[in-house]
Enzyme design. Structure first.
Site, PDB file in Angstrom:
ATOM      1  CD  GLU A 128      -3.049  -1.105   2.187  1.00  7.87           C
ATOM      2  OE1 GLU A 128      -2.980  -0.297   3.132  1.00  7.87           O
ATOM      3  OE2 GLU A 128      -3.997  -1.904   2.063  1.00  7.87           O
ATOM      4  CD  GLU A 149      -3.882  -5.928   3.089  1.00 14.27           C
ATOM      5  OE1 GLU A 149      -4.724  -5.254   3.722  1.00 14.27           O
ATOM      6  OE2 GLU A 149      -2.657  -5.692   3.114  1.00 14.27           O
TER       7      GLU A 149
HETATM    8  O1  AHR Z   1      -5.040  -6.040   7.005  1.00 16.97           O
HETATM    9  C1  AHR Z   1      -4.927  -4.928   7.829  1.00 16.97           C
HETATM   10  C2  AHR Z   1      -4.226  -3.767   7.147  1.00 16.97           C
HETATM   11  O2  AHR Z   1      -5.043  -3.271   6.119  1.00 16.97           O
HETATM   12  C3  AHR Z   1      -2.927  -4.072   6.462  1.00 16.97           C
HETATM   13  O3  AHR Z   1      -1.842  -3.991   7.309  1.00 16.97           O
HETATM   14  C4  AHR Z   1      -2.843  -2.989   5.423  1.00 16.97           C
HETATM   15  O4  AHR Z   1      -2.117  -3.397   4.301  1.00 16.97           O
HETATM   16  C5  AHR Z   1      -4.272  -2.644   5.125  1.00 16.97           C
HETATM   17  O5  AHR Z   1      -4.499  -1.289   5.153  1.00 16.97           O
END
Ligand code: AHR
Length: 514
Positions: free
Chosen positions: A187, A306
């Site tokens: 990210e 994610e």
């Molecule tokens: O999964 C939780 C968090 O969400 C992770 O660390 C990040 O990559 C995202 O913003």
């Protein structure tokens, strides 16, 4: 269309009708099993008290909880992203190697906790082996760069006779880890990210890091960071710029998105998988735009590394005291409607499996997770455990393009949400056809006619259902079986079709022998 039917107690119930046509000559794609991946970050109790708790009654010789390992194996998780997440952008991987008593305790600035480094890359590799899974390793492109990344790769994948490979061997790991998939940071567009970058800055560092990593081990696959989510102001331009820099060296671009019923508007919430679908299609379009301007014959695929529901724990987390070790952080307790949403999101990933080759349910244990643990106590399954379990175990093979005829509904915030979300998966090796289907209606059951003309003599194996009267019902350590599936679903085959009864607001897995 609404039909009248009677339930077992002869009460009148309304049933809608819907139809799913499956044709084995019209596949979406062979599914890459890594679409059922997950994620363990050094965050909250994911590692400490989650997968690792040396004092737990079920701990194995390395301190891993065997009760958790068993549940992970049940989920049949093919790949696990590690060690972050936001954590990776401030992480020194060397801190987690060598004798445990010499490892430094560090302030961890992504989540404001103390990291003890008792678990590091060596232990996680060993855990992954014991969990029958592979590691998707992220490198730190926040505070570090290509030098650290190539050293870590040498440590992990180079056989022997060099500084870092011999360091691994000296630490007791003779054989290379042979990690195949690597994420180039995490990210990196997010202002919250340690070492956040502009698209140009990130594109350059990702390109140079990818180059040295592939020089060292050309067999690896690399994931470049896409936007942190669909709503980032730079979404779209970020992907295009990053890919313009990295196109020849990377294999995937990442997508991240979390969903939540923040306004307690369940009908709209159940439709959020339509947003995921749009997000995926936009990123595919951007990848192919860059392909076109580069006149390349290479295709970049998607790693949705994610995805999940995440909102229940937001308020509690704001009140957390800083600098604890393994606090209860991001511990969403999922209810029944979240499980339906996770089911819809899984079907959406499958519908796009021609381009989504990897995906990670974020995360796996305790932190926004299907598996929860009590410190020193039991491990139990959240509601979302079940659609993930079913999809991962029965959703392997070829995804068939779903031609679906069904009614739709609209809410103030969202138009044309189909009542049924569904897809069929054909597994020729096992001679099975599995239909996943969510009925989004809060009021009515639906008779789903499944056209089986391509699957003569199909026999029903079972029809599994996850349903509950209370959309907000949850599981807990004390009551872990409040929301669990049963296999008394009703599907009747007649001629070339099967009719599956999808009870109102339910997740269904209809399995046929073909
Ligand atoms: O999964 C939780 C968090 O969400 C992770 O660390 C990040 O990559 C995202 O913003």
């Amino acid at each position: 269309m609404v039909l009248l039917k009677y339930d077992n107690a002869f009460r009148k119930v309304d049933y809608m009708k819907a139809k799913l046509i499956l044709n084995k000559d019209f596949p979406v794609s062979e599914i890459d099993n890594r679409i059922y991946g997950s994620f363990i970050e050094h965050l909250g109790r994911a590692v400490y008290h989650g997968i690792y708790e040396p004092t737990h009654p079920t701990a194995d010789d390395m301190g891993f909880r065997k009760d958790v390992l068993e549940m992970v194996k049940q989920l049949n998780v093919p790949i696990v992203r590690y060690p972050g997440g936001n954590f990776v952008s401030g992480y020194n991987w060397e801190d987690g190697t060598g004798p445990k008593e010499k490892r430094p305790r560090r302030t961890e600035l992504a989540w404001h906790v103390i990291e003890t480094n008792e678990v590091g890359i060596d232990e996680f590799q060993e855990w992954a082996k014991r969990a029958n899974t592979e590691v998707m390793q992220a490198v730190n492109l926040g505070t570090r760069g290509s030098d650290e990344a190539r050293n870590l790769l040498e440590y992990c994948n180079f056989p022997k006779g060099t500084y870092y490979s011999d360091m691994r061997r000296a630490n007791g790991f003779e054989e290379p880890f042979d990690i195949k998939v690597w994420c180039l940071g995490n990210e990196m567009d997010g202002p919250w990210q340690i070492g956040a970058k502009t698209a140009e800055e990130y594109g350059r560092i990702a390109c140079e890091t990818a180059k040295v990593m592939k020089e060292l081990d050309p067999s690896i696959e690399l994931v470049a960071c896409g936007s942190s989510n669909l709503f980032m102001p730079t979404f779209g331009k970020w992907e295009a710029t990053v890919l313009e820099h990295t196109y020849d060296y990377v294999d995937y671009i990442s997508l991240h998105n979390y969903y939540g019923n923040r306004d307690n508007d369940t009908k709209t919430y159940l439709g959020c998988s339509l947003d995921m679908d749009e997000f995926i299609k936009s990123v595919v379009a951007i990848c192919d735009y860059v392909k076109a301007i580069k006149k390349s014959d290479k295709t970049i695929n998607l790693s949705f590394d994610e995805w999940n529901v995440w909102f229940h724990s937001n308020e509690a987390d704001k009140k957390l005291e800083r600098w604890q070790i393994a606090p209860h952080q991001l511990e969403d307790i999922y209810n029944f409607e979240d499980a339906l949403v996770v089911g819809c999101l899984l079907i959406t990933l499958l519908k796009n499996s021609d381009r989504v080759k990897m995906a990670c349910l974020a995360q796996l244990v305790n932190v926004i997770a299907p598996i929860m643990t009590e410190n020193g106590g039991s491990a139990w399954a959240q509601t979302i455990f079940y659609p993930y379990l079913h999809a991962s175990n029965f959703g392997r093979g070829v995804a068939l393009a779903p031609v679906v005829k069904c009614d739709t509904y609209s809410t103030e915030k969202k138009k044309d949400i189909p009542y049924v979300e569904t897809i069929g998966i054909m597994n020729e090796e096992k001679k099975e056809l599995t239909v996943f289907a969510v009925n989004r209606s809060l009021e009515e059951g639906i008779d789903l006619e499944i056209d089986l003309r391509d699957f003569a003599n199909a026999k029903l194996i079972e029809h599994i259902v996850l349903e509950h009267d209370d959309m907000k019902a949850v599981n807990s350590a004390e009551n872990p079986n409040n929301v669990v599936p049963h296999n008394n679903g009703v599907t009747k085959i007649s001629g070339n079709a099967a009719v599956a009864t999808l009870n109102k607001h339910s997740w269904n897995v209809i399995r046929f022998q073909i």
